[in-house]
Scaffold this motif. Sequence first.
Motif, PDB file in Angstrom:
ATOM      1  N   CYS A  19     -18.698 -33.121 -72.592  1.00 49.54           N
ATOM      2  CA  CYS A  19     -18.247 -32.659 -71.284  1.00 49.54           C
ATOM      3  C   CYS A  19     -19.265 -31.681 -70.696  1.00 49.54           C
ATOM      4  O   CYS A  19     -19.968 -30.990 -71.434  1.00 49.54           O
ATOM      5  N   THR A  20     -19.300 -31.606 -69.368  1.00 46.93           N
ATOM      6  CA  THR A  20     -20.204 -30.633 -68.735  1.00 46.93           C
ATOM      7  C   THR A  20     -19.556 -29.249 -68.631  1.00 46.93           C
ATOM      8  O   THR A  20     -20.204 -28.299 -68.241  1.00 46.93           O
ATOM      9  N   ARG A  21     -18.273 -29.177 -68.932  1.00 48.39           N
ATOM     10  CA  ARG A  21     -17.595 -27.870 -68.859  1.00 48.39           C
ATOM     11  C   ARG A  21     -17.236 -27.391 -70.270  1.00 48.39           C
ATOM     12  O   ARG A  21     -17.398 -28.107 -71.243  1.00 48.39           O
ATOM     13  N   GLN A  30     -19.541 -29.718 -75.632  1.00 46.26           N
ATOM     14  CA  GLN A  30     -20.660 -29.931 -74.712  1.00 46.26           C
ATOM     15  C   GLN A  30     -21.761 -30.610 -75.529  1.00 46.26           C
ATOM     16  O   GLN A  30     -21.817 -30.430 -76.740  1.00 46.26           O
ATOM     17  N   LEU A  33     -25.720 -35.851 -72.425  1.00 41.85           N
ATOM     18  CA  LEU A  33     -24.950 -36.689 -71.504  1.00 41.85           C
ATOM     19  C   LEU A  33     -25.822 -37.861 -71.077  1.00 41.85           C
ATOM     20  O   LEU A  33     -26.932 -37.653 -70.610  1.00 41.85           O
ATOM     21  N   THR A  62     -15.161 -34.223 -68.112  1.00 42.53           N
ATOM     22  CA  THR A  62     -15.649 -33.886 -66.771  1.00 42.53           C
ATOM     23  C   THR A  62     -17.157 -34.131 -66.732  1.00 42.53           C
ATOM     24  O   THR A  62     -17.889 -33.709 -67.623  1.00 42.53           O
ATOM     25  N   ARG A  63     -17.599 -34.848 -65.690  1.00 39.92           N
ATOM     26  CA  ARG A  63     -19.016 -35.191 -65.577  1.00 39.92           C
ATOM     27  C   ARG A  63     -19.571 -34.649 -64.257  1.00 39.92           C
ATOM     28  O   ARG A  63     -19.852 -35.399 -63.331  1.00 39.92           O
ATOM     29  N   ASP A  64     -19.714 -33.312 -64.218  1.00 41.04           N
ATOM     30  CA  ASP A  64     -20.266 -32.682 -63.017  1.00 41.04           C
ATOM     31  C   ASP A  64     -21.732 -33.060 -62.801  1.00 41.04           C
ATOM     32  O   ASP A  64     -22.296 -32.787 -61.744  1.00 41.04           O
ATOM     33  N   ASP A  65     -22.373 -33.652 -63.814  1.00 36.28           N
ATOM     34  CA  ASP A  65     -23.780 -34.057 -63.691  1.00 36.28           C
ATOM     35  C   ASP A  65     -23.947 -35.324 -62.856  1.00 36.28           C
ATOM     36  O   ASP A  65     -25.046 -35.616 -62.386  1.00 36.28           O
ATOM     37  N   LEU A  66     -22.891 -36.102 -62.673  1.00 38.77           N
ATOM     38  CA  LEU A  66     -23.003 -37.365 -61.929  1.00 38.77           C
ATOM     39  C   LEU A  66     -22.720 -37.126 -60.448  1.00 38.77           C
ATOM     40  O   LEU A  66     -21.864 -36.298 -60.106  1.00 38.77           O
ATOM     41  N   GLY A  69     -19.242 -37.581 -59.765  1.00 35.46           N
ATOM     42  CA  GLY A  69     -18.391 -37.050 -60.837  1.00 35.46           C
ATOM     43  C   GLY A  69     -17.831 -38.140 -61.749  1.00 35.46           C
ATOM     44  O   GLY A  69     -16.928 -37.888 -62.537  1.00 35.46           O
ATOM     45  N   GLU A 132     -14.755 -22.571 -65.450  1.00 33.02           N
ATOM     46  CA  GLU A 132     -15.512 -23.389 -64.483  1.00 33.02           C
ATOM     47  C   GLU A 132     -14.589 -24.148 -63.534  1.00 33.02           C
ATOM     48  O   GLU A 132     -15.059 -24.946 -62.727  1.00 33.02           O
TER      49      GLU A 132
END
Length: 247
Positions: A19-21, A30, A33, A62-66, A69, A132
């Motif tokens: 996860c990004t969080r 974490q 990814l 959670t994929r805040d990197d995409l 999302g 976050e």
Amino acid sequence: MWECFSRHTSTFLIMGPNCTRNCRFCAVEQGPLGPPDPEEPARVAEAAREMKLKYVVITSVTRDDLADGGASHFAETVRQVKNKIPDALVEILIPDFLGDEKALNIVMESSPDVLNHNIETVSRLYPSVRPEADYRRSLAVLMQAKKINTSVFTKSGLMLGLGELSGEVEETLKDLVKAGCNMLTIGQYLQPSKKHIEVDRFVSPEEFDGWRKTALETGFSEVASGPFVRSSYHAKELYQGVLSNVS
Ligand code: SF4
């Protein structure tokens, strides 16, 4: 697992193990990814078909990197499950997509039967429990989902035992009802490891019963509340309950 599998219900976690969080209550780690696996939606659908599922819960890290999302990957998974098992009900348990309405639209266009987004805890505890995330943003996700499609049932979940006060729980229930939320799960927080936030207290089964009553009085149509209740606990039964309430 036995309880859910025997009712032809199961949950799939998509978009990888990391996860990004870094929520202080969650055992998901974490780590590296990669892009979502394009074959994953078809594999989930095939697994659901082989398991003869009638109620499929799809959730993700959670994929805040995409850029979106992971919303399009989510939507594709819902579509593939619905194509493969036309009579299956699909519940999605989504992240907040950083409040991105376009991403929410993308998942809503895949026509899930239930949209679940967990509020997890009371507003005051967000900085220590979900640093976050944002309490108001999570409420907005639920509210916006209803605006996009008023016929979709929305759902949320709350953990007790993190240090919340009764008045704060009551406020959270009211906020969720104001956001149009139909269903709620309430469960006991359990510390996944020594690194995670400590349990503040263990809530008695009787108190959980009391919270169920309070939540129903506040305006939820269906509530599952108990020490071992988790987001997708008796998901199909909750859905059927809310459906019979509106029909
Ligand atoms: S965003 Fe979700 S998966 Fe990621 S750490 Fe928080 S609760 Fe766990």
